[in-house]
Design an enzyme around this catalytic site. Structure first.
Site, short mmCIF file in Angstrom:
data_model
loop_
_atom_site.label_atom_id
_atom_site.label_comp_id
_atom_site.label_asym_id
_atom_site.label_seq_id
_atom_site.Cartn_x
_atom_site.Cartn_y
_atom_site.Cartn_z
N ALA A 1 0.83 -1.21 0.00
CA ALA A 1 0.00 0.00 0.00
C ALA A 1 0.86 1.25 0.00
O ALA A 1 1.92 1.28 0.65
CB ALA A 1 -0.93 -0.01 1.21
N PRO A 2 0.48 2.28 -0.78
CA PRO A 2 -0.76 2.43 -1.56
C PRO A 2 -0.69 1.88 -2.98
O PRO A 2 -1.59 2.14 -3.78
CB PRO A 2 -0.95 3.95 -1.58
CG PRO A 2 0.44 4.48 -1.57
CD PRO A 2 1.26 3.54 -0.73
N GLY A 3 0.36 1.16 -3.34
CA GLY A 3 0.38 0.45 -4.61
C GLY A 3 1.22 1.05 -5.72
O GLY A 3 1.25 0.52 -6.83
N ASP B 1 -0.39 -6.42 1.93
CA ASP B 1 -0.21 -5.41 2.96
C ASP B 1 -0.87 -5.88 4.25
O ASP B 1 -1.94 -6.50 4.22
CB ASP B 1 -0.79 -4.06 2.54
CG ASP B 1 -0.14 -2.91 3.30
OD1 ASP B 1 0.91 -2.41 2.84
OD2 ASP B 1 -0.65 -2.55 4.38
N CYS C 1 12.46 4.25 3.01
CA CYS C 1 12.60 5.70 2.83
C CYS C 1 13.15 6.31 4.12
O CYS C 1 12.77 7.41 4.52
CB CYS C 1 11.28 6.35 2.42
SG CYS C 1 9.89 6.02 3.51
#
Length: 451
Positions: free
Chosen positions: A274-276, A294, A392
């Site tokens: 998610a979110p894909g 997810d 990230c």
């Protein structure tokens, strides 16, 4: 300067609130939820947006919320510097309004008189007219004494950089030579980057459509599908959005598909999907059999919506990546993407509320979870297959240390070398730092399963 005595709140008696004041009152309510209640910035903005009809007002609302969240730790300190004692809890929205007004003055550069006048009216619109005089005095004092006030704030690293102390310490420890550049990059707005959908168009076609519409954009070198807009925009109004010609995705995230090199017929797992966005990019690159997994079932409708708009199909399932027995069918994958849950410290410029919500104590549990996911998914990878570990995060504890622990004593795993274009050497992988190449902070480590 002291706040007025507490007393019962009185509603403004004016029959109609001026539009500029109403907008600022809405923004202050949203900012108070973000900064003081821990609400998501994007969620608070999404709730406030439907109440704003004019696109120009929506743009001002978004810019004001993002910059006041980005600089909260500095501009809230401005209030503390000017006040003899803090505003009471019942004036929390007035506090947020004043931070927002200072951001409009100091960062957005809006006209002084307009910001002060509309903010004073917004205090009344918030049902706190007893604070209108104080708001007027504080904002005017800031304008008069700004240089001296900001010089005083610069003596404290927290208010100077608008970062929490734990994060400043972590960045300076992990990236001592680059720390100043990282902190500065975090406080700049990130560019709006799109990803052309190869299934429906080409980057060159999209760039031509944008040029015809008077939208300045360019295709950065080294990112085959990326388009960077010169100015932020409402993406739903851009040419091609409705037909699924592009998605919003930072260039650093687009590099995932380059590293995994999906090919037709491969079975691929996106373990934290998610979110894909990354699932979609892999599907745009090749006809793969993709499982988008997810742990949070509530986020899966967004994955479906994104794939449907782009004309893509995948198997979408809820499941904990660290417990594959509950969802795996026993067939191995040739590619596995572990875009692991992390501190998100590499995308602060894009999500500035991370500075307000993340805590140093969060890191150890995240590291433990990252390690469990890697260990659980490795047996699902086919011999000769590749697993990409990505985050990230900027923190070495979540990146190279996690990979080092995973690789220790594992004779069937080989870390593949990555070229310098993916960032700084960081253990078994590479680290792109915020702003480098115009991209977000992102870590990559590619591991091959030895047959």
């Amino acid at each position: 300067m002291s706040p007025p005595p507490q007393g019962p709140s009185r509603r403004a008696r004016t029959p109609a609130v001026p539009p500029g004041a109403a907008l600022r009152a809405d923004a202050a309510r949203a900012l108070a939820r973000v900064a003081l209640d821990g609400a998501s910035l994007r969620g608070a903005l999404a709730e406030a947006n439907p109440r704003v009809a004019d696109p120009r007002d929506r743009a001002l609302l978004a810019a004001s919320l993002f910059e006041s969240s980005r600089w909260w730790l500095r501009f809230d300190a401005v209030l503390a510097h000017m006040l003899d004692k803090p505003l009471p809890p019942k004036a929390r929205e007035v506090r947020a309004l004043l931070v927002l007004a200072i951001a409009q003055l100091a960062v957005l550069g809006l006209p002084d008189y307009a910001v002060v006048a509309a903010s004073v009216e917004a205090v009344r619109a918030l049902g706190q007219p007893q604070y209108a005089g104080l708001a007027n005095a504080l904002l005017r004092r800031f304008l008069r004494e700004r240089a001296a006030i900001e010089a005083e704030l610069d003596r404290d690293p927290v208010s100077r950089h608008a970062h929490p102390r734990w994060l400043i310490d972590a960045i300076e420890r992990d990236w001592p030579e680059q720390a100043a550049a990282i902190l500065a990059a975090d406080n700049r707005e990130a560019p709006l980057t799109l990803r052309a959908n190869r299934r429906r168009t080409t980057r060159e076609t999209l760039l031509a459509r944008f040029a015809d519409a008077g939208i300045a954009a360019q295709g950065p070198e080294g990112l085959a599908d990326a388009i960077v807009l010169a100015q932020s925009a409402d993406v739903t109004r851009l040419p091609g959005y409705a037909e699924g010609a592009f998605s919003v995705q930072d260039g650093a995230a687009q590099r995932v598909a380059d590293l995994l090199e999906p090919a037709a017929g491969m079975r691929v797992l996106d373990a934290c999907a998610a979110p894909g966005g990354k699932s979609a990019h892999l599907l745009e690159r090749a006809d793969v059999d993709l499982l988008a997994l997810d742990a949070d079932a509530a986020r899966l409708p967004r994955v479906r919506e994104n794939l449907e708009r782009l004309g893509l199909a995948a198997t979408i399932a809820a499941g904990d990546a660290s417990e594959p027995a509950a969802w795996w069918d026993g067939r191995p994958f040739q590619r596995i993407l572990v875009d692991a849950p992390c501190s998100a410290t590499g995308i602060v410029r894009r999500q500035p509320d991370i500075k307000l919500h993340r805590r140093g104590a969060d890191i150890a549990p995240l590291v433990a979870s990252q390690g469990r996911i890697l260990a659980a998914l490795w047996p699902l990878l086919a011999p000769g297959g590749r697993l990409l570990y990505a985050t990230c995060s900027l923190l070495r504890a979540e990146n190279e240390a996690v990979l080092a622990e995973f690789l220790r004593g594992r004779d069937d795993a080989r870390a593949m070398p990555l070229d310098e274009g993916y960032g700084h050497a960081a253990g078994a992988g590479r680290q792109n730092l915020p702003g480098e190449g115009g991209m977000d902070g992102f870590y990559y480590a590619l591991v091959e399963k030895i047959a």
